[in-house]
Design a protein around this motif. Structure first.
Motif, mmCIF file in Angstrom:
data_model
loop_
_atom_site.group_PDB
_atom_site.id
_atom_site.type_symbol
_atom_site.label_atom_id
_atom_site.label_comp_id
_atom_site.label_asym_id
_atom_site.label_seq_id
_atom_site.Cartn_x
_atom_site.Cartn_y
_atom_site.Cartn_z
ATOM 1 N N PHE A 37 0.833 -1.193 0.000
ATOM 2 C CA PHE A 37 0.000 0.000 0.000
ATOM 3 C C PHE A 37 0.869 1.245 0.000
ATOM 4 N N VAL A 38 0.366 2.286 -0.660
ATOM 5 C CA VAL A 38 1.126 3.521 -0.803
ATOM 6 C C VAL A 38 1.056 4.361 0.470
ATOM 7 N N THR A 39 -0.051 4.281 1.192
ATOM 8 C CA THR A 39 -0.191 5.051 2.425
ATOM 9 C C THR A 39 -0.526 4.122 3.586
ATOM 10 N N GLN A 40 -0.186 4.564 4.787
ATOM 11 C CA GLN A 40 -0.492 3.778 5.982
ATOM 12 C C GLN A 40 -2.000 3.649 6.182
ATOM 13 N N ARG A 41 -2.730 4.684 5.867
ATOM 14 C CA ARG A 41 -4.182 4.655 6.036
ATOM 15 C C ARG A 41 -4.819 3.586 5.161
ATOM 16 N N GLU A 45 -6.910 0.229 6.470
ATOM 17 C CA GLU A 45 -8.237 -0.143 5.982
ATOM 18 C C GLU A 45 -8.283 -1.625 5.618
ATOM 19 N N ALA A 46 -7.228 -2.103 4.950
ATOM 20 C CA ALA A 46 -7.159 -3.523 4.595
ATOM 21 C C ALA A 46 -7.054 -4.390 5.848
ATOM 22 N N ALA A 47 -6.301 -3.932 6.844
ATOM 23 C CA ALA A 47 -6.183 -4.677 8.100
ATOM 24 C C ALA A 47 -7.538 -4.776 8.796
ATOM 25 N N MET A 111 8.643 13.461 -3.640
ATOM 26 C CA MET A 111 7.637 12.577 -4.210
ATOM 27 C C MET A 111 6.270 12.803 -3.587
ATOM 28 N N ASP A 112 5.249 12.793 -4.401
ATOM 29 C CA ASP A 112 3.881 12.729 -3.910
ATOM 30 C C ASP A 112 3.637 11.273 -3.533
ATOM 31 N N PRO A 113 3.254 10.978 -2.272
ATOM 32 C CA PRO A 113 3.090 9.589 -1.860
ATOM 33 C C PRO A 113 2.158 8.785 -2.761
ATOM 34 N N ARG A 114 1.174 9.429 -3.378
ATOM 35 C CA ARG A 114 0.226 8.702 -4.218
ATOM 36 C C ARG A 114 0.626 8.711 -5.700
ATOM 37 N N ALA A 115 1.663 9.461 -6.048
ATOM 38 C CA ALA A 115 2.096 9.538 -7.439
ATOM 39 C C ALA A 115 3.045 8.392 -7.744
ATOM 40 N N LEU A 116 2.522 7.182 -7.701
ATOM 41 C CA LEU A 116 3.317 5.979 -7.934
ATOM 42 C C LEU A 116 2.907 5.368 -9.262
ATOM 43 N N THR A 117 3.855 5.262 -10.193
ATOM 44 C CA THR A 117 3.529 4.721 -11.511
ATOM 45 C C THR A 117 3.611 3.200 -11.551
ATOM 46 N N ALA A 118 4.274 2.600 -10.587
ATOM 47 C CA ALA A 118 4.396 1.137 -10.566
ATOM 48 C C ALA A 118 3.120 0.503 -10.007
ATOM 49 N N THR A 119 2.677 -0.580 -10.615
ATOM 50 C CA THR A 119 1.492 -1.298 -10.144
ATOM 51 C C THR A 119 1.840 -2.618 -9.476
ATOM 52 N N GLU A 120 3.112 -2.997 -9.503
ATOM 53 C CA GLU A 120 3.535 -4.231 -8.853
ATOM 54 C C GLU A 120 4.977 -4.100 -8.410
ATOM 55 N N ALA A 121 5.358 -4.942 -7.472
ATOM 56 C CA ALA A 121 6.710 -4.909 -6.928
ATOM 57 C C ALA A 121 7.242 -6.328 -6.821
ATOM 58 N N TYR A 122 8.562 -6.448 -6.862
ATOM 59 C CA TYR A 122 9.225 -7.736 -6.668
ATOM 60 C C TYR A 122 9.700 -7.793 -5.221
ATOM 61 N N ILE A 199 4.090 -8.776 -6.439
ATOM 62 C CA ILE A 199 2.979 -8.404 -5.569
ATOM 63 C C ILE A 199 2.356 -7.095 -6.052
ATOM 64 N N PRO A 200 1.023 -7.011 -6.112
ATOM 65 C CA PRO A 200 0.378 -5.764 -6.549
ATOM 66 C C PRO A 200 0.604 -4.633 -5.554
ATOM 67 N N VAL A 201 0.616 -3.424 -6.079
ATOM 68 C CA VAL A 201 0.792 -2.224 -5.261
ATOM 69 C C VAL A 201 -0.452 -1.350 -5.392
ATOM 70 N N GLY A 202 -1.002 -0.915 -4.266
ATOM 71 C CA GLY A 202 -2.172 -0.051 -4.273
ATOM 72 C C GLY A 202 -3.385 -0.717 -3.648
#
Length: 237
Positions: A37-41, A45-47, A111-122, A199-202
């Motif tokens: 997730f990009v933000t702690q909030r 929410e997922a937790a 960086m803007d915390p939500r300005a993430l162009t990647a949709t997945e991470a290794y 793993i997906p990001v977001g």
């Protein structure tokens, strides 16, 4: 002159949810939600929704009873500060931050915390935990917070504003993750489970259907997916 194929890199903070034992006779092995997730909030929410699903899995015919805890920062340098965790049926669903290595050369402070162009991470996953120590019953907060997550971002965009797929950067990040995974395997031994997971990001699209539970390892919440959906449908009648 030979050009270095490795792009410049920097770091950015991401967040992950973990389920671990909190109380009771059954000591559950710590397991991470296989989504970043990009933000702690967003992670909190997922937790929250995961804790409710966990409660419904054990007591499908009762209203979920989930207790909220205010937890200190994990790790201590987490810039977002304290976070909320959720206790349900002997397990704690909590949030910690990870320092991801990214191909973007931009200063993280800009960086803007939500300005993430990647949709997945290794990610290097050890015994079901990103940055795990190899101890299946390790204490909360002992995970390795850096050097285990790699993602490729692109600063180039099309005329429509969409990021360009940077396959070269993606391959470099994937290879870096594999190198770290081999190092961890050599350190911990072959008996410890280590893998590189994509793993997906977001945030997931929604939480109402329960489809987000598919991001949990099978031994955590995936078996309860259908139970959770049936419970939600019953409550809507």
């Amino acid at each position: 002159m030979e050009i270095d194929p490795i792009p410049p890199s920097s770091h950015r903070e991401l967040f992950v949810v973990q389920r671990c034992w909190h109380s009771g006779p059954h000591q559950y092995q710590p397991m991470d939600l296989m989504r970043l997730f990009v933000t702690q909030r967003d992670a909190e929410e997922a937790a929250y929704h995961s804790a409710h699903a966990w409660c419904r899995h054990h007591k499908p015919h009762e209203e979920p009873q989930v207790r909220t805890l205010l937890l200190p920062s994990y790790p201590a340098h987490n810039q977002s500060g304290s976070s909320y965790g959720f206790v349900a049926y002997g397990s704690l669903f909590w949030v910690r931050s990870l320092v991801a290595t990214t191909s973007s050369p931009v200063d993280p402070a800009l960086m803007d915390p939500r300005a993430l162009t990647a949709t997945e991470a290794y990610c290097v996953v050890t015994e079901g935990v990103i940055g795990g120590t190899g101890n299946r019953m390790s204490r909360r907060g002992t995970e390795v917070p850096h050097g285990r997550v790699f993602l490729a971002e692109s600063d180039t965009k099309t005329m429509q504003g969409f990021p360009v797929n940077n396959y070269a950067a993606q391959e470099v990040m994937r290879r870096r993750a594999l190198e770290v995974c081999h190092q961890v395997m050599a350190q911990l031994g072959a008996s410890i489970s280590n893998t590189v997971a994509t793993i997906p990001v977001g945030r997931p699209d929604e939480y109402t259907s329960g489809n987000f539970l598919k991001d949990w390892p099978p031994q955590v919440l995936q078996p309860s997916l259908q139970d959770n959906i049936e419970f939600d449908n019953m409550m809507k009648r």
